[in-house]
Design a protein around this motif. Structure first.
Motif, short mmCIF file in Angstrom:
data_model
loop_
_atom_site.label_atom_id
_atom_site.label_comp_id
_atom_site.label_asym_id
_atom_site.label_seq_id
_atom_site.Cartn_x
_atom_site.Cartn_y
_atom_site.Cartn_z
N VAL A 1 0.85 -1.19 0.00
CA VAL A 1 0.00 0.00 0.00
C VAL A 1 0.89 1.23 0.00
O VAL A 1 1.92 1.27 0.68
CB VAL A 1 -0.92 0.04 1.24
CG1 VAL A 1 -2.02 1.08 1.06
CG2 VAL A 1 -1.52 -1.32 1.53
N ALA A 2 0.48 2.25 -0.76
CA ALA A 2 1.24 3.50 -0.81
C ALA A 2 0.29 4.68 -0.68
O ALA A 2 -0.90 4.58 -1.01
CB ALA A 2 2.04 3.60 -2.10
N LEU A 3 0.80 5.79 -0.20
CA LEU A 3 0.04 7.02 -0.09
C LEU A 3 0.21 7.80 -1.39
O LEU A 3 1.34 8.11 -1.79
CB LEU A 3 0.53 7.84 1.10
CG LEU A 3 -0.33 9.02 1.55
CD1 LEU A 3 -1.71 8.53 1.98
CD2 LEU A 3 0.36 9.76 2.69
N ARG A 4 -0.89 8.11 -2.06
CA ARG A 4 -0.83 8.73 -3.38
C ARG A 4 -1.89 9.80 -3.53
O ARG A 4 -2.84 9.91 -2.76
CB ARG A 4 -1.04 7.67 -4.48
CG ARG A 4 0.13 6.71 -4.67
CD ARG A 4 1.32 7.43 -5.29
NE ARG A 4 2.44 6.52 -5.55
CZ ARG A 4 3.41 6.25 -4.72
NH1 ARG A 4 3.39 6.80 -3.52
NH2 ARG A 4 4.39 5.44 -5.05
N GLU A 5 -1.76 10.60 -4.61
CA GLU A 5 -2.80 11.55 -5.01
C GLU A 5 -3.77 10.82 -5.93
O GLU A 5 -3.35 10.14 -6.87
CB GLU A 5 -2.19 12.73 -5.76
CG GLU A 5 -1.27 13.60 -4.92
CD GLU A 5 -2.04 14.54 -4.00
OE1 GLU A 5 -3.20 14.84 -4.31
OE2 GLU A 5 -1.46 14.96 -2.98
N LEU A 6 -5.06 10.95 -5.66
CA LEU A 6 -6.08 10.35 -6.51
C LEU A 6 -6.99 11.44 -7.04
O LEU A 6 -7.30 12.40 -6.33
CB LEU A 6 -6.93 9.33 -5.73
CG LEU A 6 -6.33 7.96 -5.42
CD1 LEU A 6 -7.42 7.07 -4.83
CD2 LEU A 6 -5.74 7.30 -6.66
N GLU A 7 -7.46 11.27 -8.31
CA GLU A 7 -8.45 12.20 -8.82
C GLU A 7 -9.72 12.06 -7.99
O GLU A 7 -10.07 10.97 -7.59
CB GLU A 7 -8.75 11.91 -10.29
CG GLU A 7 -7.55 11.87 -11.22
CD GLU A 7 -7.00 10.45 -11.38
OE1 GLU A 7 -7.36 9.57 -10.56
OE2 GLU A 7 -6.23 10.24 -12.30
N PRO A 8 -10.43 13.16 -7.72
CA PRO A 8 -10.18 14.53 -8.18
C PRO A 8 -9.36 15.35 -7.20
O PRO A 8 -9.61 16.54 -7.01
CB PRO A 8 -11.61 15.07 -8.30
CG PRO A 8 -12.35 14.38 -7.19
CD PRO A 8 -11.73 13.01 -7.08
N GLY A 9 -8.40 14.76 -6.54
CA GLY A 9 -7.54 15.49 -5.62
C GLY A 9 -7.59 14.90 -4.23
O GLY A 9 -8.48 14.14 -3.87
N GLY A 10 -6.58 15.27 -3.43
CA GLY A 10 -6.51 14.76 -2.07
C GLY A 10 -5.73 13.46 -2.01
O GLY A 10 -5.63 12.72 -2.99
#
Length: 278
Positions: free
Chosen positions: A199-208
Motif C-alpha cells: 500500500v502506498a500514499l498517493r494523489e487520486l483524482e479529483p484530488g486529495g
C-alpha cells in the motif's frame, strides 16, 4: 462535410523516441474540436496514447469524433506504434460507446472505496507484520517478472511489458522498503506467511491523498480461505493510519475473482483503461 486533422502545435520529440502532438479537428477547414496523441511513457515509443478527443457540442453526433480518432490512430501507425490505449472516466458513457465502436476493449480499470473510521479486526488465527528485507528482495525479483507477464498475457508486446514493469517498480519504490509513504505487510497464520499487500500514499483524482493498493497476493496453497479479503481490510487500516479516507487500486479486467472481491468490499470503478492493436 470533410473532417480532417490539422496540427495545432509542433511535434514534440524526446531522445528516447517519445513523441507527442496536438491537433485541431477541422470540418471543411474550420476548427470544431481537438485531439492530442503521444507515445506511451509507460510502454515505450512503439505504444501510443489517445490522450484527449473533444468536439464542439453543436457538432457532435455526426461522425466527426470517429473520423478524428481514426485519423489520430493513422498518425500513431506512422510513428511506428503497434498498439494504442485510451483512458475513459466511468461516468462518460458516450466516450465508452465510441471506443467500443472503434474496437477498443477493456484492459483494466481503476477503482476506489470511501473508507470509514472503524478498524476491521483480522479473522481469528490471523496476524500481520511488516515485510522483512529478505522477504522484500524475494518479492521484488518475482514481482517485476510477474507484472510484465501479466501485461504480455493481455496482448502487450514483451519489450513493452518489461519496460512498463521495470519503470513502474523503479518509480514507485526508489528506496525499497524505506521508500516514504509505502507499507508492505504480510499476513501470518500459525507462523506461516499466507499473503502480502503493498500500500502506498498517493494523489487520486479529483484530488486529495489516498491509499493505493499496488499489489496484493495470497500464496497459492492458501487461496480460497478469505485471506484476500483480510489483506484488503489490512490495507484499509494502513490507509486509516495515514489519516486518509479513500483507498484505490488497479485491476485487470480479466481477473474476475479480484473484481468480485473488490465490488463486494464496496469499491466502485472510476476509470476504464481501453486498448486496441494498430
Amino acid at each position: 462535410m470533410t473532417t480532417t486533422l490539422r496540427p495545432s502545435g509542433p511535434l514534440q520529440q524526446g531522445a528516447d523516441g517519445a513523441r507527442s502532438r496536438h491537433y485541431d479537428v477541422c470540418d471543411n477547414g474550420r476548427p470544431v474540436g481537438s485531439v492530442a496523441i503521444s507515445t506511451d511513457d509507460a510502454f515505450g515509443p512503439t505504444a501510443g496514447v489517445l490522450g484527449s478527443l473533444a468536439v464542439e457540442e453543436s457538432r457532435r453526433r455526426r461522425g466527426r469524433g470517429t473520423i478524428a480518432a481514426l485519423a489520430a490512430e493513422e498518425v500513431l501507425r506512422g510513428w511506428g506504434c503497434s498498439r494504442v490505449r485510451v483512458e475513459v472516466p466511468a461516468d462518460n458513457d458516450p466516450a465508452r460507446r465510441l471506443a467500443a465502436a472503434l474496437g477498443y476493449t477493456e484492459r483494466s480499470r481503476n477503482m476506489v472505496k470511501e473508507i470509514g473510521p472503524d478498524t476491521a479486526p483480522l479473522p481469528a488465527g490471523l496476524t500481520s507484520r511488516a515485510m522483512s528485507e529478505e522477504e522484500f528482495a524475494d518479492w521484488r525479483l518475482n514481482a517485476v517478472r510477474a507484472y510484465a507477464q501479466g501485461w504480455i498475457d493481455r496482448g502487450v508486446a514483451p519489450e513493452q511489458a518489461r519496460l512498463k514493469s521495470e519503470t513502474d517498480h523503479a518509480a514507485h519504490l526508489p528506496d525499497g522498503l524505506a521508500t516514504e509513504g509505502v507499507r508492505f505487510q504480510v499476513l501470518v497464520q500459525a507462523d506461516e506467511v499466507v499473503g502480502h499487500v503493498w500500500v502506498a500514499l498517493r494523489e487520486l483524482e479529483p484530488g486529495g491523498t489516498a491509499g493505493f493498493v499496488f499489489d496484493v497476493e495470497v500464496c497459492e496453497e492458501h487461496r480460497g480461505r478469505g485471506h484476500g479479503r483480510a489483506l484488503m481490510l489490512l490495507a484499509e487500516d494502513v490507509t486509516r493510519a495515514w489519516r486518509a479516507d479513500r483507498l484505490g487500486l488497479h485491476v485487470f479486467a480479466s481477473n474476475t475473482p479480484a473484481l468480485r472481491l473488490y465490488e463486494s468490499l464496496g469499491y466502485t470503478t472510476t476509470r476504464y483503461n481501453l486498448a486496441k492493436a494498430l
